[in-house]
Write an enzyme that holds these catalytic residues in place. Structure first.
Site, mmCIF file in Angstrom:
data_model
loop_
_atom_site.group_PDB
_atom_site.id
_atom_site.type_symbol
_atom_site.label_atom_id
_atom_site.label_comp_id
_atom_site.label_asym_id
_atom_site.label_seq_id
_atom_site.Cartn_x
_atom_site.Cartn_y
_atom_site.Cartn_z
ATOM 1 N N ASP A 28 0.822 -1.213 0.000
ATOM 2 C CA ASP A 28 0.000 0.000 0.000
ATOM 3 C C ASP A 28 0.856 1.264 0.000
ATOM 4 O O ASP A 28 1.977 1.268 0.504
ATOM 5 C CB ASP A 28 -0.925 -0.028 1.230
ATOM 6 C CG ASP A 28 -2.115 0.893 1.072
ATOM 7 O OD1 ASP A 28 -2.354 1.405 -0.040
ATOM 8 O OD2 ASP A 28 -2.821 1.113 2.078
ATOM 9 N N GLY A 31 0.180 5.414 -4.451
ATOM 10 C CA GLY A 31 -0.373 6.693 -4.884
ATOM 11 C C GLY A 31 0.178 7.847 -4.061
ATOM 12 O O GLY A 31 0.595 8.876 -4.609
ATOM 13 N N ARG A 32 0.192 7.680 -2.746
ATOM 14 C CA ARG A 32 0.696 8.756 -1.874
ATOM 15 C C ARG A 32 2.183 8.988 -2.083
ATOM 16 O O ARG A 32 2.658 10.113 -2.008
ATOM 17 C CB ARG A 32 0.403 8.415 -0.403
ATOM 18 C CG ARG A 32 -1.024 8.768 0.014
ATOM 19 C CD ARG A 32 -1.414 8.104 1.310
ATOM 20 N NE ARG A 32 -1.637 6.675 1.109
ATOM 21 C CZ ARG A 32 -1.625 5.788 2.084
ATOM 22 N NH1 ARG A 32 -1.359 6.158 3.327
ATOM 23 N NH2 ARG A 32 -1.867 4.519 1.821
ATOM 24 N N SER A 73 -7.367 -5.525 -5.225
ATOM 25 C CA SER A 73 -8.476 -6.075 -4.447
ATOM 26 C C SER A 73 -9.771 -6.006 -5.251
ATOM 27 O O SER A 73 -9.889 -5.258 -6.234
ATOM 28 C CB SER A 73 -8.643 -5.291 -3.143
ATOM 29 O OG SER A 73 -9.187 -4.014 -3.399
ATOM 30 N N ASN A 76 -10.825 -2.607 -5.450
ATOM 31 C CA ASN A 76 -10.054 -1.704 -6.319
ATOM 32 C C ASN A 76 -10.691 -1.491 -7.696
ATOM 33 O O ASN A 76 -10.341 -0.547 -8.406
ATOM 34 C CB ASN A 76 -8.611 -2.197 -6.494
ATOM 35 C CG ASN A 76 -7.744 -2.030 -5.265
ATOM 36 O OD1 ASN A 76 -6.829 -2.813 -5.030
ATOM 37 N ND2 ASN A 76 -8.015 -1.001 -4.469
ATOM 38 N N ARG A 79 -11.942 2.025 -8.551
ATOM 39 C CA ARG A 79 -11.037 3.157 -8.841
ATOM 40 C C ARG A 79 -11.307 3.702 -10.256
ATOM 41 O O ARG A 79 -11.929 3.022 -11.069
ATOM 42 C CB ARG A 79 -9.580 2.692 -8.734
ATOM 43 C CG ARG A 79 -9.217 2.395 -7.298
ATOM 44 C CD ARG A 79 -7.736 2.266 -7.102
ATOM 45 N NE ARG A 79 -7.456 2.022 -5.700
ATOM 46 C CZ ARG A 79 -6.257 2.095 -5.145
ATOM 47 N NH1 ARG A 79 -5.211 2.402 -5.897
ATOM 48 N NH2 ARG A 79 -6.090 1.872 -3.862
ATOM 49 N N ARG A 196 2.041 -4.784 6.216
ATOM 50 C CA ARG A 196 1.324 -3.741 5.477
ATOM 51 C C ARG A 196 2.154 -2.467 5.493
ATOM 52 O O ARG A 196 2.583 -2.014 6.555
ATOM 53 C CB ARG A 196 -0.062 -3.447 6.046
ATOM 54 C CG ARG A 196 -0.792 -2.401 5.175
ATOM 55 C CD ARG A 196 -2.258 -2.247 5.482
ATOM 56 N NE ARG A 196 -2.899 -1.420 4.446
ATOM 57 C CZ ARG A 196 -4.152 -1.535 4.055
ATOM 58 N NH1 ARG A 196 -4.922 -2.430 4.611
ATOM 59 N NH2 ARG A 196 -4.649 -0.741 3.108
ATOM 60 N N ARG A 202 -5.032 -1.605 8.859
ATOM 61 C CA ARG A 202 -6.221 -2.414 8.583
ATOM 62 C C ARG A 202 -5.868 -3.550 7.633
ATOM 63 O O ARG A 202 -4.823 -3.556 7.009
ATOM 64 C CB ARG A 202 -7.355 -1.549 8.033
ATOM 65 C CG ARG A 202 -6.980 -0.738 6.794
ATOM 66 C CD ARG A 202 -8.184 0.073 6.281
ATOM 67 N NE ARG A 202 -7.793 0.963 5.204
ATOM 68 C CZ ARG A 202 -7.551 2.258 5.345
ATOM 69 N NH1 ARG A 202 -7.662 2.823 6.528
ATOM 70 N NH2 ARG A 202 -7.200 3.002 4.299
ATOM 71 N N SER A 204 -8.133 -4.700 5.169
ATOM 72 C CA SER A 204 -8.731 -4.466 3.842
ATOM 73 C C SER A 204 -9.112 -5.755 3.115
ATOM 74 O O SER A 204 -8.812 -5.940 1.937
ATOM 75 C CB SER A 204 -7.796 -3.615 2.966
ATOM 76 O OG SER A 204 -7.528 -2.379 3.570
#
Ligand code: IPE
Ligand code: IPE
Ligand code: MG
Length: 256
Positions: A28, A31-32, A73, A76, A79, A196, A202, A204
């Site tokens: 994860d 994107g950030r 996922s 996902n 998106r 993670r 979490r 997810s």
């Protein structure tokens, strides 16, 4: 503590006898990571694919039996279309690029999830790569694609019910093994370590059944920056854990 000064190989100092057999990673923060640099999200996915390469190689080198990566996922799919398409393209590129490496390294490729939802060309490439690498004996690399834990448990329940209705299974005899055998992960060892990245705490909808006794490792590092040194840190943390499985430390002779 693993020494950070070992610039050459951060994995070298790990105690091989204290490593997990099956590692699962929720990859994860792509994107950030990209956004923090002022780039578009897809750039983060591209760099994340590079982390996948590094982690696969490292795990293979360390003799890990099974590595399961949450790549896409069921959720996902919601998106933006362009991002979903970019992810599917990247997956295809990854499969083409890594095929030979997997063959050379004795890695068997596996996929879990609603694979039938993937675009036809991606599915074809995936099927072909899985067939080509099917003789790999040294590590199984499982990609979770269009995967959801509840969806997996639901389809296992459906299969149990169908077998019972067909008279192949006595409902009274259904135990944990019967259910586990109908999960996508049938045949894989228990998940020992779940990692993670990106600071989210979490699950997810990942491997809900399989993580019953997994150790969790969370890091704030975004996935594109999760490379050997970070992996070594996660494995060291795992090695330092005391896994009790309900027993006391005294019973296991590990603590006072
Ligand atoms: C993980 O990174 C990759 C996938 C879910 C496919 P994200 O894309 O979720 O990155 P963030 O969480 O938005 O930063
Ligand atoms: C989980 O990441 C799925 C994958 C890593 C493939 P998400 O970024 O989709 O998870 P949420 O939505 O933040 O929980
Ligand atoms: Mg995310």
């Amino acid at each position: 503590m693993a020494s950070k000064s070992k610039k050459t190989d951060p994995l070298a100092s790990l105690d091989r006898s204290a490593l997990p057999r099956h590692v699962a990673v929720i990859m994860d923060g792509n994107g950030r990571w990209a956004k923090s640099k002022g780039w578009r999200r897809v750039r983060g996915h591209e760099e994340g694919a590079e982390s996948v390469r590094v982690i696969v190689r490292s795990c293979r080198k360390l003799g890990i039996d099974a590595l399961t990566l949450y790549a896409f996922s069921e959720e996902n799919w919601a998106r933006p279309k362009a991002e979903v398409e970019a992810l599917m393209r990247l997956l295809g590129r990854f499969l083409k690029k890594e095929r030979q490496e997997m063959l050379d390294q004795g890695i068997r490729l596996n996929a879990i999830g609603s694979i039938e939802r993937l675009p036809k060309s991606t599915r074809k490439l995936l099927d072909q790569t899985m067939a080509d690498t099917s003789q790999g004996k040294d590590m199984v690399l499982t990609l979770a694609l269009s995967y959801g834990g509840r969806q997996e448990l639901t389809q296992a329940a459906r299969r149990l019910a169908a077998d019972a209705a067909a008279g192949k299974l006595d409902p009274e005899s259904i135990g944990e093994d019967a259910l586990a055998a109908r999960l996508y992960t049938a045949g894989l060892p228990e998940v020992d370590l779940m990692i993670r990245t990106s600071g989210e705490l979490r699950v997810s909808n990942f491997l809900l059944w399989q993580i019953a006794y997994a150790e969790f490792y969370f890091t704030d590092t975004f996935f594109p920056d999760f490379r050997e040194a970070e992996l070594a840190r996660a494995f060291q943390a795992y090695a330092d854990r005391e896994r009790r499985f309900g027993q006391t430390g005294d019973q296991l002779g590990v603590s006072g």
